[in-house]
Scaffold this motif. Structure first.
Motif, PDB file in Angstrom:
ATOM      1  N   GLY A   1     -15.778  -7.334  -0.814  1.00 53.87           N
ATOM      2  CA  GLY A   1     -15.582  -8.579  -1.558  1.00 53.87           C
ATOM      3  C   GLY A   1     -14.981  -9.611  -0.613  1.00 53.87           C
TER       4      GLY A   1
ATOM      5  N   TRP B   1      -7.135 -17.990  -1.781  1.00 55.50           N
ATOM      6  CA  TRP B   1      -6.271 -16.831  -1.511  1.00 55.50           C
ATOM      7  C   TRP B   1      -5.510 -17.136  -0.237  1.00 55.50           C
ATOM      8  CZ3 TRP B   1      -6.237 -11.664  -3.756  1.00 55.50           C
ATOM      9  CH2 TRP B   1      -7.073 -11.528  -4.870  1.00 55.50           C
TER      10      TRP B   1
ATOM     11  N   ARG C   1     -17.439  -6.166  -9.733  1.00 54.41           N
ATOM     12  CA  ARG C   1     -16.484  -7.056  -9.077  1.00 54.41           C
ATOM     13  C   ARG C   1     -15.091  -6.928  -9.696  1.00 54.41           C
ATOM     14  NH1 ARG C   1     -18.883 -11.748 -12.111  1.00 54.41           N
ATOM     15  NH2 ARG C   1     -17.214 -12.736 -13.289  1.00 54.41           N
ATOM     16  N   VAL C   2     -14.112  -7.446  -8.961  1.00 57.98           N
ATOM     17  CA  VAL C   2     -12.706  -7.470  -9.405  1.00 57.98           C
ATOM     18  C   VAL C   2     -12.234  -6.074  -9.864  1.00 57.98           C
ATOM     19  CG1 VAL C   2     -10.980  -8.810 -10.656  1.00 57.98           C
ATOM     20  CG2 VAL C   2     -13.183  -9.835 -10.199  1.00 57.98           C
ATOM     21  N   PRO C   3     -12.495  -5.050  -9.051  1.00 56.26           N
ATOM     22  CA  PRO C   3     -12.172  -3.679  -9.463  1.00 56.26           C
ATOM     23  C   PRO C   3     -10.679  -3.434  -9.587  1.00 56.26           C
ATOM     24  CG  PRO C   3     -12.786  -3.743  -7.144  1.00 56.26           C
ATOM     25  CD  PRO C   3     -13.098  -5.100  -7.695  1.00 56.26           C
ATOM     26  N   LEU C   4      -9.871  -4.314  -8.965  1.00 54.63           N
ATOM     27  CA  LEU C   4      -8.419  -4.115  -8.996  1.00 54.63           C
ATOM     28  C   LEU C   4      -7.735  -5.196  -9.834  1.00 54.63           C
ATOM     29  CD1 LEU C   4      -8.128  -3.014  -5.260  1.00 54.63           C
ATOM     30  CD2 LEU C   4      -8.171  -1.571  -7.296  1.00 54.63           C
ATOM     31  N   ASP C   5      -8.513  -5.836 -10.709  1.00 55.93           N
ATOM     32  CA  ASP C   5      -7.991  -6.887 -11.597  1.00 55.93           C
ATOM     33  C   ASP C   5      -7.169  -7.902 -10.800  1.00 55.93           C
ATOM     34  OD1 ASP C   5      -7.520  -8.318 -13.953  1.00 55.93           O
ATOM     35  OD2 ASP C   5      -5.661  -7.220 -14.341  1.00 55.93           O
TER      36      ASP C   5
ATOM     37  N   GLY D   1      -5.493  -7.683  -8.325  1.00 54.08           N
ATOM     38  CA  GLY D   1      -4.241  -7.165  -7.745  1.00 54.08           C
ATOM     39  C   GLY D   1      -3.404  -6.358  -8.720  1.00 54.08           C
TER      40      GLY D   1
ATOM     41  N   THR E   1      -3.540  -2.732  -8.039  1.00 57.31           N
ATOM     42  CA  THR E   1      -2.997  -2.227  -6.766  1.00 57.31           C
ATOM     43  C   THR E   1      -1.594  -1.679  -7.002  1.00 57.31           C
ATOM     44  OG1 THR E   1      -1.914  -4.287  -6.102  1.00 57.31           O
ATOM     45  CG2 THR E   1      -4.220  -4.022  -5.445  1.00 57.31           C
TER      46      THR E   1
ATOM     47  N   ARG F   1      -3.989 -16.779  -7.507  1.00 59.43           N
ATOM     48  CA  ARG F   1      -3.228 -15.736  -8.211  1.00 59.43           C
ATOM     49  C   ARG F   1      -1.965 -16.288  -8.886  1.00 59.43           C
ATOM     50  NH1 ARG F   1      -2.744 -11.371  -3.677  1.00 59.43           N
ATOM     51  NH2 ARG F   1      -2.515 -13.313  -2.525  1.00 59.43           N
TER      52      ARG F   1
ATOM     53  N   GLY G   1     -11.924  -6.916  -2.991  1.00 60.30           N
ATOM     54  CA  GLY G   1     -11.546  -7.950  -2.030  1.00 60.30           C
ATOM     55  C   GLY G   1     -10.611  -7.323  -1.002  1.00 60.30           C
ATOM     56  N   MET G   2     -10.878  -7.541   0.281  1.00 58.96           N
ATOM     57  CA  MET G   2     -10.052  -6.913   1.326  1.00 58.96           C
ATOM     58  C   MET G   2      -9.882  -7.907   2.471  1.00 58.96           C
ATOM     59  SD  MET G   2     -11.851  -3.115   1.324  1.00 58.96           S
ATOM     60  CE  MET G   2     -13.520  -3.715   1.546  1.00 58.96           C
TER      61      MET G   2
ATOM     62  N   SER H   1      -8.121   2.356   3.286  1.00 61.85           N
ATOM     63  CA  SER H   1      -7.810   3.011   2.012  1.00 61.85           C
ATOM     64  C   SER H   1      -9.011   2.929   1.064  1.00 61.85           C
ATOM     65  CB  SER H   1      -6.574   2.328   1.410  1.00 61.85           C
ATOM     66  OG  SER H   1      -6.498   2.520   0.034  1.00 61.85           O
ATOM     67  N   SER H   2      -9.573   1.754   0.893  1.00 58.80           N
ATOM     68  CA  SER H   2     -10.664   1.577  -0.089  1.00 58.80           C
ATOM     69  C   SER H   2     -11.914   2.353   0.308  1.00 58.80           C
ATOM     70  CB  SER H   2     -11.043   0.100  -0.217  1.00 58.80           C
ATOM     71  OG  SER H   2      -9.978  -0.645  -0.717  1.00 58.80           O
TER      72      SER H   2
HETATM   73  N1  LIG Z   1     -17.467 -15.161 -10.429  1.00 62.04           N
HETATM   74  C1  LIG Z   1     -17.712 -14.349  -9.439  1.00 62.04           C
HETATM   75  O1  LIG Z   1     -18.839 -14.174  -9.063  1.00 62.04           O
HETATM   76  C2  LIG Z   1     -16.572 -13.617  -8.776  1.00 62.04           C
HETATM   77  C3  LIG Z   1     -15.254 -13.797  -9.226  1.00 62.04           C
HETATM   78  C4  LIG Z   1     -14.249 -13.038  -8.634  1.00 62.04           C
HETATM   79  C5  LIG Z   1     -14.556 -12.143  -7.612  1.00 62.04           C
HETATM   80  N2  LIG Z   1     -15.844 -12.000  -7.170  1.00 62.04           N
HETATM   81  C6  LIG Z   1     -16.197 -11.062  -6.075  1.00 62.04           C
HETATM   82  O2  LIG Z   1     -15.528  -9.810  -6.316  1.00 62.04           O
HETATM   83  C7  LIG Z   1     -14.715  -9.484  -5.182  1.00 62.04           C
HETATM   84  C8  LIG Z   1     -13.507  -8.670  -5.612  1.00 62.04           C
HETATM   85  O3  LIG Z   1     -12.653  -9.404  -6.444  1.00 62.04           O
HETATM   86  P1  LIG Z   1     -11.276 -10.034  -5.934  1.00 62.04           P
HETATM   87  O4  LIG Z   1     -11.261 -10.015  -4.445  1.00 62.04           O
HETATM   88  O5  LIG Z   1     -11.118 -11.329  -6.609  1.00 62.04           O
HETATM   89  O6  LIG Z   1     -10.165  -9.048  -6.554  1.00 62.04           O
HETATM   90  P2  LIG Z   1      -9.892  -7.454  -6.489  1.00 62.04           P
HETATM   91  O7  LIG Z   1     -10.907  -6.792  -5.646  1.00 62.04           O
HETATM   92  O8  LIG Z   1      -9.718  -7.004  -7.893  1.00 62.04           O
HETATM   93  O9  LIG Z   1      -8.453  -7.410  -5.793  1.00 62.04           O
HETATM   94  C9  LIG Z   1      -8.264  -7.833  -4.469  1.00 62.04           C
HETATM   95  C10 LIG Z   1      -6.837  -7.440  -4.030  1.00 62.04           C
HETATM   96  O10 LIG Z   1      -6.770  -6.013  -3.930  1.00 62.04           O
HETATM   97  C11 LIG Z   1      -6.197  -5.651  -2.672  1.00 62.04           C
HETATM   98  N3  LIG Z   1      -6.772  -4.364  -2.263  1.00 62.04           N
HETATM   99  C12 LIG Z   1      -8.090  -4.060  -2.040  1.00 62.04           C
HETATM  100  N4  LIG Z   1      -8.229  -2.757  -1.714  1.00 62.04           N
HETATM  101  C13 LIG Z   1      -6.973  -2.220  -1.736  1.00 62.04           C
HETATM  102  C14 LIG Z   1      -6.450  -0.933  -1.474  1.00 62.04           C
HETATM  103  N5  LIG Z   1      -7.250   0.090  -1.142  1.00 62.04           N
HETATM  104  N6  LIG Z   1      -5.116  -0.740  -1.584  1.00 62.04           N
HETATM  105  C15 LIG Z   1      -4.290  -1.778  -1.921  1.00 62.04           C
HETATM  106  N7  LIG Z   1      -4.721  -3.019  -2.158  1.00 62.04           N
HETATM  107  C16 LIG Z   1      -6.063  -3.241  -2.081  1.00 62.04           C
HETATM  108  C17 LIG Z   1      -6.529  -6.774  -1.739  1.00 62.04           C
HETATM  109  O11 LIG Z   1      -5.615  -6.777  -0.677  1.00 62.04           O
HETATM  110  P3  LIG Z   1      -5.766  -7.637   0.693  1.00 62.04           P
HETATM  111  O12 LIG Z   1      -6.532  -8.856   0.343  1.00 62.04           O
HETATM  112  O13 LIG Z   1      -4.376  -7.927   1.065  1.00 62.04           O
HETATM  113  O14 LIG Z   1      -6.460  -6.786   1.706  1.00 62.04           O
HETATM  114  C18 LIG Z   1      -6.425  -7.987  -2.658  1.00 62.04           C
HETATM  115  O15 LIG Z   1      -5.086  -8.412  -2.768  1.00 62.04           O
HETATM  116  C19 LIG Z   1     -14.395 -10.846  -4.565  1.00 62.04           C
HETATM  117  O16 LIG Z   1     -13.892 -10.739  -3.244  1.00 62.04           O
HETATM  118  C20 LIG Z   1     -15.739 -11.522  -4.691  1.00 62.04           C
HETATM  119  O17 LIG Z   1     -16.626 -11.065  -3.697  1.00 62.04           O
HETATM  120  C21 LIG Z   1     -16.855 -12.720  -7.750  1.00 62.04           C
END
Ligand SMILES: NC(=O)c1ccc[n+]([C@@H]2O[C@H](COP(=O)([O-])OP(=O)(O)OC[C@H]3O[C@@H](n4cnc5c(N)ncnc54)[C@H](OP(=O)(O)O)[C@@H]3O)[C@@H](O)[C@H]2O)c1
Length: 322
Positions: A19, A28, A210-214, A216, A219, A234, A284-285, A293-294
């Protein structure tokens, strides 16, 4: 790393994708480009071959970073990107005229811009960044997708479904017009399991979870006193008493997961890939440590059914995007 077929496409994508919203900066804060590039390279080394970015992420910055590293990967890396809504309204307001959001010429010109940012001749998966089911009756976006595929500028097409509204894509999934959907799916929002996943499997449409970790919450790192820099996304998502709500939910979750191997975010990602309709989950990473880890989660395989059953009780009907 294990790989899954992305719907009817010939792409075999890594179960854990990348992500790339966070690495765009702007929405971010707290990361650096150097660290993001190291994280992307490490992900490739560990077998990741699918990235989800968007023209809107840092106004092209995420795409440019991705474009700067993919060519040096030892294997082919598939790139998904998105056309932002022309009216810049996320998510699409119900009943928005498609001409305000995705007119034909606009989809074409955004795709050209993404091709330049990514430095590629063809985009593997082009998605509409918001969706309204009323657009199924309109031709503009369909013609644009068809012309982009015919010209070879885009290989496959999809839609990113509005937050927490998986059923609004059921007609699109059944239509044969799209190859993939992107949807929120995590321990808190399990609603795609009701109808969307079965439809995607029936029609052989790929699913990007998407947004598998809500954002954050899952986490386990959000506490009552967690502060975010400036006016980043956030700070809005976790505003008011939401951090307290998250802490309560996460404590209950941890209590139920006592004895399950792995960290909370690893178990949360494992929950997502346990569902066979999911082609790839895209956390998102921005850091090497989170990447390691992921990506390790793929080797652990699906969660046992008894744990999945326990996690059913942790579904949480909320919408923090509003
Ligand atoms: N409308 C849309 O189409 C839409 C909206 C939202 C998101 N997305 C897509 O979905 C992706 C994922 O969503 P998101 O990035 O918003 O949120 P998310 O994946 O739910 O959460 C991201 C957070 O989780 C942390 N993280 C990831 N893997 C981890 C692990 N193994 N251990 C601990 N912390 C971990 C990341 O840390 P670090 O960043 O510090 O590494 C970041 O702070 C986005 O990047 C984007 O590509 C699409």
């Amino acid at each position: 790393m294990r790989y899954r077929k992305l719907g009817r496409t010939e792409m075999e994508v890594s179960e854990i994708g990348y992500g790339a919203w966070g690495i765009g900066g702007k929405q971010w804060l707290g990361g650096t480009d150097e660290e993001s590039v190291r994280a992307l390279r490490r992900a490739f080394e560990l077998g990741l071959n699918f990235i989800d970015t968007a023209l809107a992420y840092g106004d092209g910055h995420s795409e440019r970073l991705v474009g700067s590293v993919v060519k040096n990967a030892a294997h082919r890396v598939y790139i998904a990107t998105k056309v932002p809504p022309k009216n810049r309204i996320w998510p699409a307001a119900p009943g928005s005229p498609v001409g305000d959001v995705f007119p034909y010429e606009y989809i074409m010109s955004c795709t050209e811009e993404s091709l330049r940012n990514l430095k590629v001749d063809s985009i593997d998966l082009q998605q509409l960044h918001v969706w309204d089911p009323g657009w199924m009756q309109r031709d503009e976006w369909k013609r644009a997708f068809e012309d982009l595929r015919t010209s070879g500028k885009v290989r496959y097409t999809g839609i990113s479904i509005n937050d927490h509204q998986p059923d609004t894509a059921l007609e699109a999934v059944a239509s044969g017009l799209i190859d993939a959907v992107q949807v929120i799916y995590n321990i808190f929002d399990q609603t795609p399991e009701r109808n969307l996943f079965a439809a995607a499997q029936r029609h052989n449409v790929g699913v990007l979870a998407r947004v598998p970790l809500d954002e954050g919450s899952l986490t386990g790192a959000i506490r009552e006193d967690t502060a975010f820099e400036g006016d980043e996304f956030r700070a809005f998502y976790f505003r008011g008493d939401r951090k307290t709500q998250v802490v309560e939910r996460v404590e209950a979750l941890r209590a139920d997961l006592d004895g399950v191997p792995g960290t909370l975010p690893e178990i949360a990602l494992r929950f997502v890939i346990t569902h066979p309709a999911v082609s790839t989950v895209i956390p998102g990473m921005r850091r090497v440590t989170t990447v390691e880890s992921s990506l390790g989660v793929s080797d652990t395989g699906p969660l046992p059914e008894a744990i999945v059953e326990k996690l059913r009780n942790h579904a949480w009907n909320k919408n923090f995007y509003r």
